[in-house]
Design an enzyme around this catalytic site. Structure first.
Site, PDB file in Angstrom:
ATOM      1  N   GLN A  87      31.504  76.475  68.127  1.00 57.18           N
ATOM      2  CA  GLN A  87      30.306  76.804  67.356  1.00 57.18           C
ATOM      3  C   GLN A  87      29.141  77.001  68.319  1.00 57.18           C
ATOM      4  O   GLN A  87      28.760  76.071  69.045  1.00 57.18           O
ATOM      5  CB  GLN A  87      29.938  75.715  66.349  1.00 57.18           C
ATOM      6  CG  GLN A  87      28.769  76.184  65.461  1.00 57.18           C
ATOM      7  CD  GLN A  87      28.247  75.140  64.502  1.00 57.18           C
ATOM      8  OE1 GLN A  87      27.823  74.069  64.925  1.00 57.18           O
ATOM      9  NE2 GLN A  87      28.245  75.458  63.217  1.00 57.18           N
TER      10      GLN A  87
ATOM     11  N   TYR B 292      18.708  75.890  62.506  1.00 58.71           N
ATOM     12  CA  TYR B 292      18.665  76.205  63.942  1.00 58.71           C
ATOM     13  C   TYR B 292      18.280  77.679  64.126  1.00 58.71           C
ATOM     14  O   TYR B 292      17.885  78.339  63.170  1.00 58.71           O
ATOM     15  CB  TYR B 292      19.999  75.816  64.595  1.00 58.71           C
ATOM     16  CG  TYR B 292      20.225  74.325  64.449  1.00 58.71           C
ATOM     17  CD1 TYR B 292      19.422  73.426  65.148  1.00 58.71           C
ATOM     18  CD2 TYR B 292      21.160  73.817  63.552  1.00 58.71           C
ATOM     19  CE1 TYR B 292      19.569  72.051  64.971  1.00 58.71           C
ATOM     20  CE2 TYR B 292      21.302  72.446  63.376  1.00 58.71           C
ATOM     21  CZ  TYR B 292      20.497  71.568  64.079  1.00 58.71           C
ATOM     22  OH  TYR B 292      20.623  70.212  63.895  1.00 58.71           O
TER      23      TYR B 292
HETATM   24  C1  LIG Z   1      27.788  63.552  62.765  1.00 58.25           C
HETATM   25  C2  LIG Z   1      27.631  64.916  62.172  1.00 58.25           C
HETATM   26  C3  LIG Z   1      27.309  65.974  63.005  1.00 58.25           C
HETATM   27  C4  LIG Z   1      27.202  67.281  62.490  1.00 58.25           C
HETATM   28  N1  LIG Z   1      26.941  68.325  63.346  1.00 58.25           N
HETATM   29  C5  LIG Z   1      27.007  69.599  62.897  1.00 58.25           C
HETATM   30  C6  LIG Z   1      26.948  70.694  63.803  1.00 58.25           C
HETATM   31  O1  LIG Z   1      26.861  70.551  65.033  1.00 58.25           O
HETATM   32  N2  LIG Z   1      27.022  71.936  63.279  1.00 58.25           N
HETATM   33  C7  LIG Z   1      27.151  72.162  61.934  1.00 58.25           C
HETATM   34  O2  LIG Z   1      27.208  73.314  61.496  1.00 58.25           O
HETATM   35  N3  LIG Z   1      27.211  71.133  61.042  1.00 58.25           N
HETATM   36  C8  LIG Z   1      27.179  69.866  61.499  1.00 58.25           C
HETATM   37  N4  LIG Z   1      27.332  68.828  60.615  1.00 58.25           N
HETATM   38  C9  LIG Z   1      27.626  69.108  59.194  1.00 58.25           C
HETATM   39  C10 LIG Z   1      29.150  69.121  58.954  1.00 58.25           C
HETATM   40  O3  LIG Z   1      29.759  70.223  59.615  1.00 58.25           O
HETATM   41  C11 LIG Z   1      29.514  69.216  57.467  1.00 58.25           C
HETATM   42  O4  LIG Z   1      29.002  70.411  56.931  1.00 58.25           O
HETATM   43  C12 LIG Z   1      28.970  68.028  56.673  1.00 58.25           C
HETATM   44  O5  LIG Z   1      29.347  66.822  57.296  1.00 58.25           O
HETATM   45  C13 LIG Z   1      29.465  68.031  55.229  1.00 58.25           C
HETATM   46  O6  LIG Z   1      30.867  68.016  55.174  1.00 58.25           O
HETATM   47  P1  LIG Z   1      31.667  66.650  54.849  1.00 58.25           P
HETATM   48  O7  LIG Z   1      31.196  66.210  53.479  1.00 58.25           O
HETATM   49  O8  LIG Z   1      33.112  67.053  54.852  1.00 58.25           O
HETATM   50  O9  LIG Z   1      31.326  65.662  55.904  1.00 58.25           O
HETATM   51  C14 LIG Z   1      27.407  67.514  61.086  1.00 58.25           C
HETATM   52  C15 LIG Z   1      27.711  66.432  60.260  1.00 58.25           C
HETATM   53  C16 LIG Z   1      27.840  65.164  60.787  1.00 58.25           C
HETATM   54  C17 LIG Z   1      28.228  64.038  59.860  1.00 58.25           C
END
Ligand SMILES: Cc1cc2nc3c(=O)[nH]c(=O)nc-3n(C[C@H](O)[C@H](O)[C@H](O)COP(=O)(O)O)c2cc1C
Length: 355
Positions: A98, A180
């Site tokens: 990414q 971003y």
């Molecule tokens: C610790 C953490 C770091 C994340 N970093 C990014 C990132 O670098 N880029 C991004 O697009 N989303 C990031 N997200 C969002 C996740 O990709 C995802 O969309 C979000 O956790 C919701 O999905 P989930 O309910 O399956 O956790 C992050 C989420 C968490 C919890």
């Protein structure tokens, strides 16, 4: 319950062993912004996913806004990522990087001395961010990008994409979500420009489209996807009345480029406003590539949404943090371990490779 989630799927030239995607997640273990052996273990432990999308990784020194996030531009970073990719591939996994340029979501204490904090307009991001040298700090006001800065930044994404392929990645996800750089151009709260890069829909999508074009030209459109977050509220993004129309227009342009996939974030499971089912359905109906669903999924909901043709793949984020064997657990219906938010972004193996 159907089991579509565990069936293979074609993504461009790739055959994925299942439809489970590991969501991009910043984990801040890249000391000196270079991928290391710890990250190699973390990612290869999760190679059962049909596709891994790495943590947000900067295409240039200007995009390294957070502490300890990796980059994808130097020889050292190519070497570090190559180790990660070789380890994932050795286990039969597939991995996209990414590309995340943090733009205004940054602080000088996290950056090299000659790096610049750039954004479409000189409007500081709300809130504070962590710096290793001085703790929590407010975001400074960014420098509004001139035409040359914009062209140079677009070129950085293309250059980083080439280096990513050199490092063995299977493809690139452009981070157009979560406030971003790309999203800073899309969103009215962060883009108040009056030139061809701001104002109406056509102008606000221009940066996203030009980045997608440049990246597709560099490595082939069948290796490039984009993540978007309509109605996201992260990093000061705000909704506007023409948001649906803007995303549908963006989708049209991404179709023209032949982009591989669209990855739609719905962070309502994390407290953001829900993305309307109508908009998701319209994006699904109009986008010609694959559609990755994400946000708050478990196996039951994932299979139901795949069955209903709402998407082709489903991304899981937080469940992957504490469950390296998530695919097996989802398949077996085993209870999942809970991740510890206190170690999401801390250096070292605790809360990273010790689950
Ligand atoms: C610790 C953490 C770091 C994340 N970093 C990014 C990132 O670098 N880029 C991004 O697009 N989303 C990031 N997200 C969002 C996740 O990709 C995802 O969309 C979000 O956790 C919701 O999905 P989930 O309910 O399956 O956790 C992050 C989420 C968490 C919890």
């Amino acid at each position: 319950m159907t089991n579509t989630l565990f069936t293979p799927v074609t993504l461009g030239k790739l055959q994925l062993k299942n439809r489970i995607v590991m969501s991009p997640m910043t984990r801040s273990r890249a000391i000196g912004n270079v991928p290391n052996a710890l990250m190699e273990k973390y990612y290869s432990d999760r190679a059962d996913a049909g596709l891994i999308i790495t943590e947000g990784t900067s295409p240039s020194p200007n995009g390294l806004g957070y502490a300890r996030i990796p980059g994808m531009f130097s020889d050292e970073q190519v070497k570090g990522w190559k180790r990660v990719n070789d380890a994932v591939h050795a286990k039969g996994g597939r991995i996209f990087i990414q590309l995340m340029h943090t733009g205004r979501v940054s602080h000088p204490a996290n950056m090299a001395a000659d790096a610049r904090i750039l954004a479409p307009s000189a409007i500081a991001a709300p809130g504070e961010m962590w710096t290793d040298s001085s703790g929590m700090q407010s975001h400074p006001s960014p420098t509004a990008m001139g035409e040359a800065d914009i062209r140079a930044t677009i070129a950085e994404y293309a250059y980083a994409s080439k280096r990513a392929i050199e490092a063995g990645f299977d493809g690139v996800e452009l981070h157009g979500a979560n406030g971003y750089m790309i999203d800073q151009f899309l969103n009215t709260a962060t883009n108040q420009r009056t030139d061809q890069w701001g104002g109406n829909i056509e102008n606000r999508i221009r940066f996203a489209v030009e980045v997608a074009k440049a990246t597709a030209t560099a490595i082939g459109a069948d290796r490039v996807g984009m993540r978007i977050s309509p109605y996201g509220a992260f990093n000061g993004a705000v909704p506007d009345p023409k948001m649906d129309a803007m995303y549908l227009r963006l989708i049209e342009e991404l179709n023209n480029i032949g982009l591989l996939y669209i990855h739609v974030v719905d962070h309502s499971s994390m407290g953001a406003p829900e993305v309307s089912p109508e908009l998701k359905q319209q994006i699904r109906a109009n986008f010609k590539g694959k559609y990755i669903l994400s946000g708050g999924y478990d196996a039951t909901r994932a299979n139901a949404d795949l069955e209903a043709q709402r998407g082709d793949l489903v991304a899981f984020g937080r469940p992957f943090i504490a469950n390296p064997d998530l695919v097996q657990k989802l398949q077996d219906g085993t209870a999942l371990a809970a991740p510890d938010p206190a170690t999401f972004y801390t250096p070292g193996e605790k809360g990273y490779t010790d689950y």
